[in-house]
Design an enzyme around this catalytic site. Structure first.
Site, mmCIF file in Angstrom:
data_model
loop_
_atom_site.group_PDB
_atom_site.id
_atom_site.type_symbol
_atom_site.label_atom_id
_atom_site.label_comp_id
_atom_site.label_asym_id
_atom_site.label_seq_id
_atom_site.Cartn_x
_atom_site.Cartn_y
_atom_site.Cartn_z
ATOM 1 N N ASP A 79 22.814 40.519 28.502
ATOM 2 C CA ASP A 79 22.873 40.989 29.888
ATOM 3 C C ASP A 79 24.306 41.443 30.138
ATOM 4 O O ASP A 79 25.195 40.619 30.347
ATOM 5 C CB ASP A 79 22.496 39.867 30.872
ATOM 6 C CG ASP A 79 22.626 40.354 32.323
ATOM 7 O OD1 ASP A 79 22.045 39.729 33.217
ATOM 8 O OD2 ASP A 79 23.335 41.367 32.538
ATOM 9 N N ASP A 98 21.985 38.149 39.186
ATOM 10 C CA ASP A 98 23.442 38.003 39.095
ATOM 11 C C ASP A 98 23.877 36.619 38.635
ATOM 12 O O ASP A 98 24.975 36.176 38.959
ATOM 13 C CB ASP A 98 24.098 38.284 40.456
ATOM 14 C CG ASP A 98 23.640 39.598 41.049
ATOM 15 O OD1 ASP A 98 23.056 40.393 40.290
ATOM 16 O OD2 ASP A 98 23.815 39.817 42.233
ATOM 17 N N ASP A 145 40.337 36.601 39.011
ATOM 18 C CA ASP A 145 39.915 37.978 38.736
ATOM 19 C C ASP A 145 40.632 38.928 39.694
ATOM 20 O O ASP A 145 40.430 40.129 39.662
ATOM 21 C CB ASP A 145 38.392 38.124 38.827
ATOM 22 C CG ASP A 145 37.777 37.317 39.965
ATOM 23 O OD1 ASP A 145 36.559 37.061 39.910
ATOM 24 O OD2 ASP A 145 38.517 36.942 40.905
ATOM 25 N N ASP A 196 40.029 34.590 45.061
ATOM 26 C CA ASP A 196 39.196 35.269 44.058
ATOM 27 C C ASP A 196 38.931 36.694 44.559
ATOM 28 O O ASP A 196 38.958 36.936 45.765
ATOM 29 C CB ASP A 196 37.867 34.495 43.952
ATOM 30 C CG ASP A 196 36.967 35.044 42.859
ATOM 31 O OD1 ASP A 196 36.845 34.401 41.819
ATOM 32 O OD2 ASP A 196 36.398 36.135 43.072
ATOM 33 N N TYR A 233 38.427 36.778 34.325
ATOM 34 C CA TYR A 233 37.734 37.163 33.089
ATOM 35 C C TYR A 233 38.628 37.791 32.050
ATOM 36 O O TYR A 233 38.197 38.013 30.924
ATOM 37 C CB TYR A 233 36.551 38.077 33.454
ATOM 38 C CG TYR A 233 35.675 37.389 34.455
ATOM 39 C CD1 TYR A 233 35.808 37.627 35.822
ATOM 40 C CD2 TYR A 233 34.800 36.381 34.056
ATOM 41 C CE1 TYR A 233 35.067 36.930 36.751
ATOM 42 C CE2 TYR A 233 34.057 35.671 34.973
ATOM 43 C CZ TYR A 233 34.191 35.941 36.319
ATOM 44 O OH TYR A 233 33.473 35.228 37.239
ATOM 45 N N HIS A 245 36.247 38.338 44.562
ATOM 46 C CA HIS A 245 34.897 38.540 45.116
ATOM 47 C C HIS A 245 34.748 37.746 46.414
ATOM 48 O O HIS A 245 35.380 36.704 46.581
ATOM 49 C CB HIS A 245 33.825 38.064 44.127
ATOM 50 C CG HIS A 245 33.818 38.806 42.841
ATOM 51 N ND1 HIS A 245 34.599 38.439 41.763
ATOM 52 C CD2 HIS A 245 33.141 39.915 42.448
ATOM 53 C CE1 HIS A 245 34.389 39.281 40.766
ATOM 54 N NE2 HIS A 245 33.529 40.191 41.149
ATOM 55 N N HIS A 300 29.825 31.666 45.295
ATOM 56 C CA HIS A 300 28.712 32.548 45.671
ATOM 57 C C HIS A 300 27.419 31.773 45.917
ATOM 58 O O HIS A 300 26.486 32.306 46.517
ATOM 59 C CB HIS A 300 28.437 33.565 44.561
ATOM 60 C CG HIS A 300 29.577 34.487 44.296
ATOM 61 N ND1 HIS A 300 30.136 35.302 45.258
ATOM 62 C CD2 HIS A 300 30.293 34.702 43.169
ATOM 63 C CE1 HIS A 300 31.127 35.994 44.733
ATOM 64 N NE2 HIS A 300 31.256 35.659 43.486
#
Ligand SMILES: O=C(NO)c1ccc(Cn2ccc3ccc(C(=O)NO)cc32)cc1
Ligand SMILES: [Zn+2]
Length: 662
Positions: free
Chosen positions: A20, A92, A265, A172, A305, A174, A135
């Site tokens: 994926d 996700d 990230d 972060d 990452y 996100h 999340h």
């Protein structure tokens, strides 16, 4: 008190079991390289190792539903096929037979960190965990997250320790929508997140991630979203948001505990964030948060990452939690247009909720949400993503002496500090210079002479990195200034930032060559002629308007200091500074973020009582909380805004509105 480090290699024992492309970045090596970097740099040994534990069902149910927990509990027994179907309902995210166990350890690690800080076992700490959490929602997994580690930690702190106000800072890249949903109507938890948004084009592509989501009902105003509508954001952009948005509100909120969704990230090199902020910026972000809540700060790993920038950023964060001063920020620019637009929008949206933003400008007239799909947007396709390279962060070697004190006989030297001896052997060159420029034929000549030459000696040790910071309790701070500042500026090729707190005429004329920047904080209008390098800040009723004072520090003095980037800070407590101790200590601690902590504090004899608390600030101890802040005095808000208006042409980090950027 020390810094906790929580890590357990069990959390590396799960990974993606099928193909994926969107999920392949979340690998066990993220945790391994982070921990190994801490060990290799010697930072792990300086921390207090705290073991993980499994979060109990009750812990997890603080945020998640029974059904969701039961569903996740069935995953260890699923076939690969069943697991892939199970993921499909959430999207996700991926599952693995061991991910439920690791998710209970990640949440448990966050709780262990809260316990260690709230019981006073440690001052602050960091938990290196996976799976991440910000999340995941009441009923659903999302974005690699199974249980919302930080949201659970916040509820746990409120329930078990009666914490009244929790600040969650999510740096972060996100949007932690799971955290936002959890505390949307809760005024006891202030959630701040910046995130790559690109006008809703970036994952998770939610309308409610934009700046106008402020929370609801009683929670209105306690949710702050700062959307990044462009990539390549730099250190200046991040610092601008802290100085002009997060810190003013955070100080007004006055949390009892700070939790950080520490995702990296948002650092340069990350394939998800595509930003340009360098790892050392996390030392400054951490430092700027460490004086809230009396230093009670729990950082919990989220994303990140690029294994190189992740490891470097984790080290920068932990080293700052340990009390080492941050490295000098690499040549800062101003915030970019997109940042200033977002900043302007958020500040005007939140103006009605926070008195520190009362003077914030109205929403910009032009339509900021114009999807300016300028050319560079289309260049964001695969081939244009060139590999970012950045210099390894400078070694933050901490001088053997963190604080050297020059004290009159009879004053005891606080623990942990080095007593600078009053030098007997006077350097004849210096003696003549002092006699010519500074000393009058005052009676205590010999005494003054030895004190002043010891001061110069102290500054030279700081220059050579033998000493990090200094404090001198002297007869006459004006004389001391006249001796130290020119010497530091000329002889030592420094850029010297001088901060005078208190009334009285500053004894130094500041030249326009930029080698000295003088800021005077007093409660009287200054008669001095204004210039780019002499900035008088007039705050009526000095100490009593604590919120006026701290706002001036956060959104005027700090941006100036960061942009000026001095190699030495001289902080002078003039005779009647009228400043309350907690305010003085906040100032001292915050200024330690500049010049790699090279700060010389000059205090007037008579302020003996302030020596020891100031010394502990110089040693890296967090300043005591100021307590909840009331609205700043309107006239102080006015004078700071007028000053910003005059200065922003010269100092780009002072910009807060779209018009500013010109
Ligand atoms: O690090 C993070 N959060 O802190 C984080 C969170 C989420 C993602 C994106 N992601 C993860 C699996 C996955 C599957 C599909 C999509 C998709 O785009 N579908 O349209 C996106 C996906 C990356 C990083
Ligand atoms: Zn992320």
């Amino acid at each position: 008190m020390g810094t906790a480090l929580i890590y357990d290699e069990e959390m590396t024992r799960y990974k993606l079991l099928w193909v994926d492309p969107s999920c392949k970045i979340e690998v066990p090596e993220r945790l391994i390289v982070s921990y190994e970097a801490l060990v290799k740099s010697g930072l792990a040994d300086r921390c207090v190792s705290v073991p993980v534990r499994e979060a109990t069902d009750a812990d997890i149910l603080l945020v998640h539903s029974e059904e969701y927990l039961q569903a996740v509990k069935t995953t260890p027994f699923m076939t690969l096929e069943e697991m892939q179907d199970f993921c499909a309902q959430y999207g996700d995210v991926y599952f693995h037979p061991n991910i439920y166990h690791c998710a209970t350890l990640a949440a448990g690690a966050a709780l262990q960190l809260v316990d260690s800080v709230m019981t006073g076992k440690v001052r602050n700490g960091m938990a290196l965990v996976r799976p991440p959490g910000h999340h995941s929602m009441h009923n659903a997994a999302s974005g690699f997250c199974i249980f919302n580690n930080v949201a659970i930690a916040a509820q746990y702190a409120k329930q078990k320790y009666g914490v009244k106000r929790v600040l969650i800072v999510d740096w972060d890249i996100h949007h932690g929508q799971g955290v936002q949903y959890c505390f949307e109507d809760d005024p006891s938890v202030l959630y701040f997140s910046w995130h790559r948004y690109e006008h809703q084009k970036f994952w998770p592509k939610l309308r409610e991630s934009d700046f106008d989501s402020v929370g609801k009902e009683k929670g209105a105003g306690f949710n702050i979203n700062l959307p990044w509508n462009k990539v390549d954001m730099q250190n200046s952009d991040y610092l601008s948001i802290f100085h002009h948005l997060l810190l003013p509100i955070a100080y007004e909120f006055c949390p009892d505990l700070v939790l950080v969704c520490a995702g990296f990230d948002s650092a340069i090199g990350d394939p998800e964030g595509e930003m340009c902020a360098t790892p050392d910026i996390f030392a400054h972000l951490t430092h700027l948060l460490m004086n809230l809540a009396g230093g009670k700060l729990c950082a919990v790993l989220e994303g990140g990452y690029n294994l190189t920038s992740l490891a470097q950023s984790v080290c920068q964060t932990v080293q700052t939690l340990l009390g080492d001063p941050p490295p000098r920020p690499a040549n800062l620019d101003g915030p970019c247009q997109s940042t200033v637009e977002s900043l302007h929008c958020v500040r005007s949206t939140h103006r009605q909720y926070w008195s520190c933003l009362k003077h914030a400008a109205d929403l910009p007239t032009f339509d900021v949400s114009t999807k300016d799909l300028s050319l560079d947007e289309s260049l964001n396709s695969e081939e244009s993503k060139e590999e970012h390279v950045w210099p390894e962060p400078p070694k933050r070697l901490t001088p053997a002496i963190r604080a050297a004190l020059l004290l009159p006989d009879g004053i005891t030297c606080p623990d942990g500090c080095y007593r600078q001896s009053v030098s007997e052997c006077l350097d004849p060159l210096i003696v003549t210079k002092l006699k010519e420029n500074i000393l009058t034929d005052s009676e205590d000549d010999s005494n003054a002479l030895s004190t002043l030459s010891s001061l110069i000696d102290l500054v030279e040790k700081m220059e050579k990195d033998e000493v990090c910071s200094g404090l001198a309790l002297v007869h006459d701070v004006s004389k001391a200034m006249k001796c130290v500042v020119p010497h530091a500026a000329s002889a030592l090729k420094n850029r010297v930032l001088v901060i005078c707190v208190g009334d009285g005429k500053v004894p130094i004329h500041v030249s326009e060559d930029g080698k000295v920047l003088m800021v005077q904080l007093s409660n009287k209008e200054s008669q001095e002629p204004e210039s780019r390098y002499f900035i008088p800040v007039c705050l009526k009723k000095g100490c009593s308007d604590v919120s006026g004072f701290i706002q001036a520090i956060l959104s005027l003095l700090l941006p100036l200091g960061y942009e000026y980037d001095p190699s030495l800070v001289v902080l002078v407590q003039m005779s009647d500074s009228g400043l309350c101790e907690s305010m003085w200590l906040q100032l001292t601690s915050l200024l330690r973020g500049l010049a790699q902590g090279h700060m010389l504090v000059l205090m007037q004899k008579g302020n003996e009582a302030c020596v020891s608390p100031t010394a502990s600030s110089l040693l890296g101890d967090p300043a005591p909380s100021l307590g909840p802040l009331v609205a700043p005095l309107p006239e102080n808000v006015e004078s700071v805004e007028m000053l910003r208006h005059r200065l922003k042409a010269d100092w780009k980090l002072l910009q807060t509105t779209a018009q500013d950027i010109g």
